[in-house]
Design an enzyme around this catalytic site. Structure first.
Site, mmCIF file in Angstrom:
data_model
loop_
_atom_site.group_PDB
_atom_site.id
_atom_site.type_symbol
_atom_site.label_atom_id
_atom_site.label_comp_id
_atom_site.label_asym_id
_atom_site.label_seq_id
_atom_site.Cartn_x
_atom_site.Cartn_y
_atom_site.Cartn_z
ATOM 1 N N ASN A 38 1.027 -1.270 -0.010
ATOM 2 C CA ASN A 38 -0.210 -0.234 0.042
ATOM 3 C C ASN A 38 0.931 1.370 -0.148
ATOM 4 O O ASN A 38 1.872 1.317 -0.259
ATOM 5 C CB ASN A 38 -0.928 0.049 0.860
ATOM 6 C CG ASN A 38 -0.423 0.120 2.450
ATOM 7 O OD1 ASN A 38 0.454 0.771 2.912
ATOM 8 N ND2 ASN A 38 -0.898 -0.623 3.728
ATOM 9 N N ASN A 55 -4.625 -8.705 9.190
ATOM 10 C CA ASN A 55 -2.829 -7.875 8.794
ATOM 11 C C ASN A 55 -2.598 -6.387 9.202
ATOM 12 O O ASN A 55 -3.673 -6.482 9.607
ATOM 13 C CB ASN A 55 -2.954 -7.821 7.338
ATOM 14 C CG ASN A 55 -3.990 -7.182 7.066
ATOM 15 O OD1 ASN A 55 -4.314 -5.669 5.793
ATOM 16 N ND2 ASN A 55 -5.514 -7.531 6.465
ATOM 17 N N TYR A 82 -3.994 -2.952 -4.587
ATOM 18 C CA TYR A 82 -2.602 -3.007 -4.304
ATOM 19 C C TYR A 82 -1.674 -2.100 -5.407
ATOM 20 O O TYR A 82 -2.322 -3.098 -6.390
ATOM 21 C CB TYR A 82 -2.860 -4.131 -3.423
ATOM 22 C CG TYR A 82 -2.765 -4.141 -2.096
ATOM 23 C CD1 TYR A 82 -2.773 -3.677 -0.611
ATOM 24 C CD2 TYR A 82 -4.220 -4.669 -1.715
ATOM 25 C CE1 TYR A 82 -3.295 -3.556 0.295
ATOM 26 C CE2 TYR A 82 -5.153 -5.011 -0.661
ATOM 27 C CZ TYR A 82 -4.463 -4.253 0.659
ATOM 28 O OH TYR A 82 -4.731 -5.082 2.157
ATOM 29 N N LYS A 124 -13.072 -1.339 -3.229
ATOM 30 C CA LYS A 124 -11.992 -0.186 -2.090
ATOM 31 C C LYS A 124 -10.948 -0.447 -3.551
ATOM 32 O O LYS A 124 -9.575 -1.157 -3.798
ATOM 33 C CB LYS A 124 -11.677 -0.479 -1.252
ATOM 34 C CG LYS A 124 -10.567 0.876 -0.505
ATOM 35 C CD LYS A 124 -11.090 0.248 1.436
ATOM 36 C CE LYS A 124 -9.840 -0.648 1.747
ATOM 37 N NZ LYS A 124 -9.892 -0.469 3.156
ATOM 38 N N MET A 125 -9.986 0.644 -3.850
ATOM 39 C CA MET A 125 -7.835 0.880 -4.160
ATOM 40 C C MET A 125 -6.977 2.181 -2.852
ATOM 41 O O MET A 125 -7.349 2.378 -2.632
ATOM 42 C CB MET A 125 -8.463 1.298 -5.638
ATOM 43 C CG MET A 125 -9.251 2.686 -5.977
ATOM 44 S SD MET A 125 -8.643 3.647 -7.808
ATOM 45 C CE MET A 125 -7.007 2.969 -8.054
ATOM 46 N N LYS A 126 -6.195 1.419 -3.134
ATOM 47 C CA LYS A 126 -5.053 2.332 -3.083
ATOM 48 C C LYS A 126 -4.625 3.486 -3.637
ATOM 49 O O LYS A 126 -4.658 3.463 -5.222
ATOM 50 C CB LYS A 126 -3.382 1.309 -2.191
ATOM 51 C CG LYS A 126 -4.266 -0.396 -1.768
ATOM 52 C CD LYS A 126 -4.587 0.418 -0.464
ATOM 53 C CE LYS A 126 -5.153 -0.546 0.780
ATOM 54 N NZ LYS A 126 -5.320 -0.818 2.147
ATOM 55 N N ASP A 134 -8.281 4.573 -0.572
ATOM 56 C CA ASP A 134 -7.465 4.538 0.920
ATOM 57 C C ASP A 134 -6.011 4.528 0.696
ATOM 58 O O ASP A 134 -5.173 3.944 0.258
ATOM 59 C CB ASP A 134 -7.658 2.822 1.787
ATOM 60 C CG ASP A 134 -7.226 2.686 2.646
ATOM 61 O OD1 ASP A 134 -6.627 3.517 2.750
ATOM 62 O OD2 ASP A 134 -6.925 1.422 2.586
ATOM 63 N N ALA A 135 -5.373 5.696 1.706
ATOM 64 C CA ALA A 135 -4.272 6.706 1.806
ATOM 65 C C ALA A 135 -3.137 5.525 2.954
ATOM 66 O O ALA A 135 -2.468 5.513 2.712
ATOM 67 C CB ALA A 135 -4.269 7.824 1.883
ATOM 68 N N GLU A 165 -10.748 6.967 2.482
ATOM 69 C CA GLU A 165 -10.227 6.716 3.939
ATOM 70 C C GLU A 165 -8.425 7.040 4.309
ATOM 71 O O GLU A 165 -7.939 7.184 3.169
ATOM 72 C CB GLU A 165 -9.798 5.057 3.705
ATOM 73 C CG GLU A 165 -9.867 4.679 4.669
ATOM 74 C CD GLU A 165 -9.623 2.833 4.620
ATOM 75 O OE1 GLU A 165 -8.931 2.445 5.294
ATOM 76 O OE2 GLU A 165 -10.725 2.454 3.571
ATOM 77 N N GLU A 186 -8.198 1.840 11.268
ATOM 78 C CA GLU A 186 -8.341 0.786 11.488
ATOM 79 C C GLU A 186 -6.866 0.771 12.541
ATOM 80 O O GLU A 186 -6.741 -0.491 12.601
ATOM 81 C CB GLU A 186 -8.244 0.515 10.149
ATOM 82 C CG GLU A 186 -7.117 0.982 9.534
ATOM 83 C CD GLU A 186 -6.672 0.246 7.648
ATOM 84 O OE1 GLU A 186 -5.612 -0.340 7.527
ATOM 85 O OE2 GLU A 186 -7.040 0.527 6.909
ATOM 86 N N ASP A 237 -10.958 -2.076 13.751
ATOM 87 C CA ASP A 237 -10.481 -3.828 13.421
ATOM 88 C C ASP A 237 -10.641 -4.558 14.919
ATOM 89 O O ASP A 237 -9.665 -4.202 15.217
ATOM 90 C CB ASP A 237 -9.586 -4.219 12.788
ATOM 91 C CG ASP A 237 -9.535 -5.500 12.357
ATOM 92 O OD1 ASP A 237 -9.440 -6.101 12.753
ATOM 93 O OD2 ASP A 237 -8.322 -5.833 11.604
ATOM 94 N N HIS A 292 -12.172 -2.816 9.742
ATOM 95 C CA HIS A 292 -10.916 -3.912 8.432
ATOM 96 C C HIS A 292 -10.899 -4.997 9.373
ATOM 97 O O HIS A 292 -11.466 -5.437 10.305
ATOM 98 C CB HIS A 292 -9.956 -2.787 9.378
ATOM 99 C CG HIS A 292 -8.626 -3.150 8.645
ATOM 100 N ND1 HIS A 292 -7.896 -3.949 9.201
ATOM 101 C CD2 HIS A 292 -8.154 -2.364 7.530
ATOM 102 C CE1 HIS A 292 -6.905 -4.217 8.282
ATOM 103 N NE2 HIS A 292 -7.072 -2.998 7.764
ATOM 104 N N GLU A 322 -14.809 -4.777 5.700
ATOM 105 C CA GLU A 322 -14.471 -5.264 4.989
ATOM 106 C C GLU A 322 -14.240 -7.215 4.259
ATOM 107 O O GLU A 322 -14.813 -7.667 5.728
ATOM 108 C CB GLU A 322 -13.203 -4.898 5.220
ATOM 109 C CG GLU A 322 -12.208 -5.239 3.778
ATOM 110 C CD GLU A 322 -10.563 -3.940 4.580
ATOM 111 O OE1 GLU A 322 -10.422 -2.868 3.514
ATOM 112 O OE2 GLU A 322 -10.352 -3.749 5.515
ATOM 113 N N TYR A 345 -11.862 -9.722 2.425
ATOM 114 C CA TYR A 345 -10.712 -9.652 1.357
ATOM 115 C C TYR A 345 -10.685 -10.879 0.341
ATOM 116 O O TYR A 345 -9.742 -12.258 1.108
ATOM 117 C CB TYR A 345 -9.539 -10.601 2.695
ATOM 118 C CG TYR A 345 -8.664 -8.540 3.511
ATOM 119 C CD1 TYR A 345 -8.207 -7.796 2.334
ATOM 120 C CD2 TYR A 345 -8.226 -8.373 4.837
ATOM 121 C CE1 TYR A 345 -7.955 -6.653 2.380
ATOM 122 C CE2 TYR A 345 -8.367 -6.849 4.380
ATOM 123 C CZ TYR A 345 -8.141 -6.402 3.573
ATOM 124 O OH TYR A 345 -7.389 -4.894 4.665
#
Length: 389
Positions: A19, A53, A154, A180-182, A211-212, A237, A263, A290, A320, A339, A341
């Protein structure tokens, strides 16, 4: 009911993804098994837990502090009125002689252990965890399905726009609506191009969160905010450092769209400070603590007490982690979603094998506990690592 043994190990979830802040080339998680004297399907009842994670395994804290305190406690002090494990009592025993504050690695260790205790408790009660939670804390009301979104997008060596678009198409094919994307791992103009490429696939900003991962200083966070405002995204985010509430508040004053964060906060005290000082707006923003990283479901009950006290809706909380615990909690406690994964952090990421995602909502399991056994690869992996066979 008695705890006979608590086992912990470290497990690898290494991969080449990254990320804006970290890569996962050496990432680990803690896994825990709570072995009891109860029998289930002809075998000792075992509760399973693992950390999420991003924070690495915490074997030392588990082995040297938390587990010994539980095993040294009066066994009867760990039980509820029905004679099964009381997760609140177990958590209290594990955290004896721990000073307040300093929420971090200790919270991660306790999160994995607490998950295993709740799994064992729900199994002993003969109920799926989501149903147990709804009866204890939500007046018996539970959501039949849960809003879920995939954590993806990612950065990966050689991954261009075509591959990013293919990834998002795959999520849509799997039944997800919001994806969602980074961002923040590339220059702003390149990230804008990545966002525009994904929008061509997902059908509009209302279906895309970015998401930054806490990467930005205030100047950069505001520059991104200005650039992405026209897209009307689902959320923006974790803009800056998770404890820089002033930065978050400053961006929220100028960015009209929803902001998401939390998170990397690990306690109800952290949550209270975020709601007090972080500029979070209860009509549009999202909170992402989370449970598997923040002392577990037991501490999340304290989080919800703060939520209720400060007048926020539980529907603005989406944990999260992308794991079975968060899914159970969302359904049983009336949260806004979870969320997911589906493409990373296997075998720990994702939900039960029979979970169906349709129109962005996930179905629930009906077997006692968390449903770890319904993720067959994960269950086999845990039993092997924890030497339970």
């Amino acid at each position: 009911m008695r705890i006979l043994d608590i086992r912990e190990r470290s497990a690898s979830i290494e991969s080449d993804i990254a990320n804006a802040y970290i890569n996962f080339s050496k990432m680990t998680v803690s896994v825990v098994a709570v072995v009891t004297d109860q029998m289930l399907d002809g075998k000792p009842l075992v509760g399973f837990g693992f950390s999420s994670n991003g924070r690495y395994a915490q074997g030392g804290i588990l082995r040297e502090r938390l587990i010994p305190r539980i095993m040294e406690a009066d066994p009867d002090s760990l039980l509820d009125a029905d004679g099964i494990l009381d997760p609140v009592a177990v958590s209290k025993a594990a955290l004896t002689n721990e000073k307040p504050g300093g929420h971090g690695d200790r919270a991660v260790a306790m999160g994995a252990l607490d998950m295993a205790i709740w799994d064992a408790t729900a199994k002993a009660a003969g109920q799926p965890l989501w149903k147990l939670l709804s009866e204890r804390y939500s007046g018996g009301r539970a959501d039949e399905t849960v809003m879920v979104y995939p954590g993806g997008g990612y950065y990966y060596p050689g991954k261009g726009l075509d591959a990013l678009q293919d990834e998002m198409r795959g999520y849509q094919d799997d039944g997800y609506s919001v994806v969602k994307m980074k961002i923040g791992g590339a220059p702003l103009k390149d990230d804008v191009a990545r966002i525009e490429a994904v929008l061509k696939v997902v059908g509009g900003g209302h279906n895309l969160a970015v998401d930054a991962n806490g990467r930005f200083d205030l100047e950069t966070g505001l520059a991104y905010a200005k650039a992405i405002t026209p897209f009307e995204l689902f959320w923006y985010e974790e803009i800056g450092d998770p404890l820089d509430y002033a930065l978050n508040a400053a961006v929220s004053e100028l960015y009209p769209g929803p902001i998401a964060t939390g998170e990397n906060l690990f306690s109800h005290q952290d949550l209270r400070n975020l709601l007090r000082y972080g500029g979070m707006r209860p009509d549009r923003d999202w909170i992402q603590l989370d449970p598997a990283l923040s002392y577990g479901l037991t501490e999340y009950l304290n989080v919800l007490a703060v939520v209720d006290q400060m007048g926020w809706s539980r529907r603005r909380f989406i944990p999260h982690g992308g794991h079975q615990l968060a899914l159970n909690m969302a359904a049983g406690l009336g949260l806004g979603g979870s969320e997911s994964y589906p493409g990373v952090f296997h075998p720990f990421g994702g939900f039960a094998d029979d979970c169906v995602i349709r129109d962005g909502r996930a179905t629930l399991h009906d077997t006692p506990g968390l449903g770890v056994e319904l993720k067959q690869v994960l269950h086999a992996h845990l039993r092997e690592i924890l030497e339970l066979d």
